[in-house]
Design an enzyme around this catalytic site. Structure first.
Site, PDB file in Angstrom:
ATOM      1  N   ASP A 246      22.309  44.001   4.367  1.00 46.57           N
ATOM      2  CA  ASP A 246      22.154  44.217   5.753  1.00 46.57           C
ATOM      3  C   ASP A 246      22.769  43.121   6.764  1.00 46.57           C
ATOM      4  OD1 ASP A 246      20.330  46.159   4.980  1.00 46.57           O
ATOM      5  OD2 ASP A 246      18.700  44.571   4.676  1.00 46.57           O
TER       6      ASP A 246
ATOM      7  N   ASP B 297      17.443  34.636  11.532  1.00 49.32           N
ATOM      8  CA  ASP B 297      17.019  34.733  10.029  1.00 49.32           C
ATOM      9  C   ASP B 297      17.504  33.719   9.262  1.00 49.32           C
ATOM     10  OD1 ASP B 297      17.458  37.291  11.320  1.00 49.32           O
ATOM     11  OD2 ASP B 297      17.448  38.160   9.286  1.00 49.32           O
TER      12      ASP B 297
ATOM     13  N   GLU C  97      14.765  36.363   0.449  1.00 42.54           N
ATOM     14  CA  GLU C  97      15.260  37.563   0.601  1.00 42.54           C
ATOM     15  C   GLU C  97      16.718  37.246   1.186  1.00 42.54           C
ATOM     16  OE1 GLU C  97      13.414  40.967   2.953  1.00 42.54           O
ATOM     17  OE2 GLU C  97      15.204  41.016   3.711  1.00 42.54           O
ATOM     18  N   GLU C  98      17.023  36.064   1.839  1.00 41.92           N
ATOM     19  CA  GLU C  98      18.528  36.054   2.205  1.00 41.92           C
ATOM     20  C   GLU C  98      19.010  35.154   1.356  1.00 41.92           C
ATOM     21  OE1 GLU C  98      19.287  37.126   4.993  1.00 41.92           O
ATOM     22  OE2 GLU C  98      17.322  37.545   5.787  1.00 41.92           O
TER      23      GLU C  98
ATOM     24  N   ASP D  82      10.168  36.505   2.741  1.00 44.05           N
ATOM     25  CA  ASP D  82      11.047  36.857   3.642  1.00 44.05           C
ATOM     26  C   ASP D  82      10.950  35.922   4.893  1.00 44.05           C
ATOM     27  OD1 ASP D  82      12.762  38.471   5.511  1.00 44.05           O
ATOM     28  OD2 ASP D  82      11.766  40.268   5.080  1.00 44.05           O
TER      29      ASP D  82
ATOM     30  N   LEU E 129      12.453  36.164   7.782  1.00 46.79           N
ATOM     31  CA  LEU E 129      11.943  36.830   9.232  1.00 46.79           C
ATOM     32  C   LEU E 129      12.583  38.094   9.084  1.00 46.79           C
ATOM     33  CD1 LEU E 129      11.236  35.332  11.765  1.00 46.79           C
ATOM     34  CD2 LEU E 129      13.485  35.483  12.629  1.00 46.79           C
ATOM     35  N   ASP E 130      11.255  39.081   8.870  1.00 49.20           N
ATOM     36  CA  ASP E 130      11.177  40.422   8.521  1.00 49.20           C
ATOM     37  C   ASP E 130      11.392  41.102  10.009  1.00 49.20           C
ATOM     38  OD1 ASP E 130      10.651  42.823   6.868  1.00 49.20           O
ATOM     39  OD2 ASP E 130       9.082  42.917   7.848  1.00 49.20           O
TER      40      ASP E 130
ATOM     41  N   GLU F 244       8.496  41.663   0.148  1.00 46.16           N
ATOM     42  CA  GLU F 244       7.683  42.317   1.195  1.00 46.16           C
ATOM     43  C   GLU F 244       6.767  43.101   0.421  1.00 46.16           C
ATOM     44  OE1 GLU F 244      11.748  43.071   4.117  1.00 46.16           O
ATOM     45  OE2 GLU F 244      11.580  44.326   2.172  1.00 46.16           O
TER      46      GLU F 244
END
Ligand code: AHM
Ligand code: MG
Length: 336
Positions: A63, A69, A92-93, A115, A117-118, A274
């Site tokens: 993504d 983020d 997640e990053e 995560d 910044l979702d 998440e």
């Protein structure tokens, strides 16, 4: 006037609920609260300091990564690094987990998954985004560095989970397995203050939340259930930020769905960062959280850090109803 209870005060009071608690989890939760305040400050002034927009990179799952983020990721890592309670993090990053050195010869008992910044596609247009986190007790020996198995635990092993919603006001909601409580940031004193005690999700509600643009790409049983929601005149609300969509459902009742599509045959959302933390919170509030293939999310085996899952999360009666649709329509006879 009611006395204000700050997040820090509440966390310390709750520590007494845990026999033999040594305060490490308490400090860790407080550190996460500090990181949330720093990120909140930046989210609020993002337009002014040129950190909106797309950075020149993609995250490990392909993504687009927004600049904010990266900032949020850095701040959460920094706060956890300094905590000393946490021996490793997985974000997640980042492609891989990051072992953290002990602080003052102390090795942390916990690992944190998050995560940062979702809902990042919302950043540029000033729509709510959130942070999601989960805390596990490490399974590796305390004197060794952490290893990947510390992070590949089922959601049932979570010791705490929470989210921060950067919306019209900023809210931090968390659970340590004894109910769910919410805190609103009072910007005038810079403290999260207890605003929602013992949150209970309604048994059913008037909202369903799904990216209906993908309708034709969903399996037939999911399409039938979505038709049913529409026939029942439920209101469709989809922000495109899982934290915000789940937050509405937690408070007002409803169901959030992210089924498998052709593009995402296993679902889009990440189990570790998440689905598991949010499933834990919703279950703690009396809701249900299953996959569109009807397994309980928290019991799913975790094979790799960036594993994806389908989700149906929300009010217990509505998740049960969706389950009945899936059972009925996936068992429909096939004709020769
Ligand atoms: P992100 O972590 O890259 O922001 O992606 C996760 C988000 C969820 O918050 C949201 O529910 C979903 O992706 C929206 O996806 P879609 O645009 O496919 O509906
Ligand atoms: Mg996300």
């Amino acid at each position: 006037m009611n006395r204000i209870v700050t997040l820090d005060e509440f966390i310390i009071r709750r520590q007494i609920d845990f026999p033999y608690a040594s305060g490490e989890l308490t400090s860790l939760l407080r550190d996460l609260g500090v990181a949330a305040k720093i990120v909140n400050r930046e989210v609020n002034k993002a337009g002014l300091v040129n950190i909106l927009g797309v950075a020149d990179s993609q995250n490990v799952t392909g993504d687009q990564v927004q600049k904010l983020d990266l900032y949020a990721n850095e701040k959460f890592i920094d706060c956890l690094k300094n905590s000393g309670e946490c021996c490793g993090i997985a974000s997640e990053e980042n492609e891989d987990f990051i072992p953290l050195p002990g602080v003052e010869s102390k090795t942390g008992k916990y690992v944190v998954v998050f995560d940062p910044l979702d809902g990042s596609s919302n950043i540029d247009v000033n729509v709510s985004v959130g942070t999601i986190f989960g805390i596990y007790r490490r399974t590796s020996e305390q004197d060794d560095a952490c290893n990947v198995n510390d992070f590949l635990q089922r959601g049932t092993e979570l010791v705490a989970a929470g989210y921060v919603l950067y919306g019209t006001s900023t809210l931090l909601v968390y659970t340590t397995g004894r109910g769910v409580n919410g805190f609103t940031l009072d910007p005038s004193i810079g403290e999260f203050c207890l605003s929602h005690q013992n949150i209970q999700i309604p048994d059913r509600g008037n909202y369903y939340s799904v990216n209906q643009g993908y309708y034709l790409k969903f399996d037939v049983e999911m399409r039938r259930y979505i038709d049913h929601c529409s026939d029942m005149n439920l209101r469709l609300r989809y922000i495109g930020s899982m934290v915000s969509d789940i937050h509405r459902i937690l408070f007002q009742g409803g169901i959030f769905l992210y089924p498998n599509t052709r593009k995402y045959p296993h679902g889009k959302l990440r189990l570790v960062y998440e689905c598991n933390p949010l499933a834990y919170i919703v279950e703690q509030a009396g809701g249900k959280a299953i996959t569109c293939q009807l397994q309980r999310i928290l019991e799913l085996p975790v094979e790799h850090l960036h594993q994806r899952a389908t989700v149906a999360i929300g009010s217990p009666d509505m998740v049960e109803e969706m389950k009945a649709f899936v059972e009925r329509y996936s068992a429909a006879p096939t004709f020769p």
